[in-house]
Motif scaffolding. Structure first.
Motif, PDB file in Angstrom:
ATOM      1  N   ILE A   1       0.844  -1.191   0.000  1.00 25.75           N
ATOM      2  CA  ILE A   1       0.000   0.000   0.000  1.00 25.75           C
ATOM      3  C   ILE A   1       0.881   1.243   0.000  1.00 25.75           C
ATOM      4  O   ILE A   1       2.059   1.191   0.342  1.00 25.75           O
ATOM      5  N   SER A   2       0.263   2.345  -0.385  1.00 23.55           N
ATOM      6  CA  SER A   2       0.944   3.631  -0.273  1.00 23.55           C
ATOM      7  C   SER A   2       0.284   4.430   0.841  1.00 23.55           C
ATOM      8  O   SER A   2      -0.893   4.237   1.149  1.00 23.55           O
ATOM      9  N   GLN A   3       1.060   5.292   1.432  1.00 21.75           N
ATOM     10  CA  GLN A   3       0.580   6.174   2.495  1.00 21.75           C
ATOM     11  C   GLN A   3       0.791   7.593   2.009  1.00 21.75           C
ATOM     12  O   GLN A   3       1.901   7.964   1.645  1.00 21.75           O
ATOM     13  N   THR A   4      -0.276   8.380   1.992  1.00 22.88           N
ATOM     14  CA  THR A   4      -0.210   9.746   1.500  1.00 22.88           C
ATOM     15  C   THR A   4      -0.714  10.699   2.568  1.00 22.88           C
ATOM     16  O   THR A   4      -1.819  10.514   3.094  1.00 22.88           O
ATOM     17  N   GLU A   5       0.087  11.701   2.898  1.00 24.39           N
ATOM     18  CA  GLU A   5      -0.350  12.723   3.848  1.00 24.39           C
ATOM     19  C   GLU A   5      -1.292  13.667   3.118  1.00 24.39           C
ATOM     20  O   GLU A   5      -0.929  14.264   2.106  1.00 24.39           O
ATOM     21  N   LEU A   6      -2.508  13.786   3.622  1.00 24.02           N
ATOM     22  CA  LEU A   6      -3.544  14.567   2.963  1.00 24.02           C
ATOM     23  C   LEU A   6      -3.798  15.903   3.660  1.00 24.02           C
ATOM     24  O   LEU A   6      -4.878  16.468   3.549  1.00 24.02           O
TER      25      LEU A   6
END
Length: 84
Positions: free
Chosen positions: A60-65
């Motif tokens: 998975i990828s983790q993206t700071e939103l």
């Protein structure tokens, strides 16, 4: 994941299913709510640990939103870009 020697628990399968069916850039709360609608309960710490496990396996990828928190999604073969 099983081919890589990883154990597939019920909780891990539930989180992966939520990521597959719940849309993109899901927060931990989004995943928890999705699971509740499906009749399952997992606490946020369990979901977080599973997401970190998947991230370490490059699943998975983790993206700071920004103010929306942190979003998670399955890594697909088709790349896409993010703009914050």
């Amino acid at each position: 994941l099983r081919e890589r020697g990883e154990r597939m628990t019920i909780q891990r399968k539930l989180v992966i299913t939520a990521l597959c069916e719940g849309g993109s850039h899901l927060t931990i709360n989004d995943i928890r709510q999705y699971l509740e609608r499906q009749g399952h309960e997992l606490d946020e710490s369990t979901i977080y640990r599973i997401l970190q496990w998947l991230k370490a396996l490059s699943g998975i990828s983790q993206t700071e939103l920004g103010v929306n928190g942190t979003g998670y999604e399955l890594i697909e073969t088709k790349p896409h870009h993010h703009l914050v």
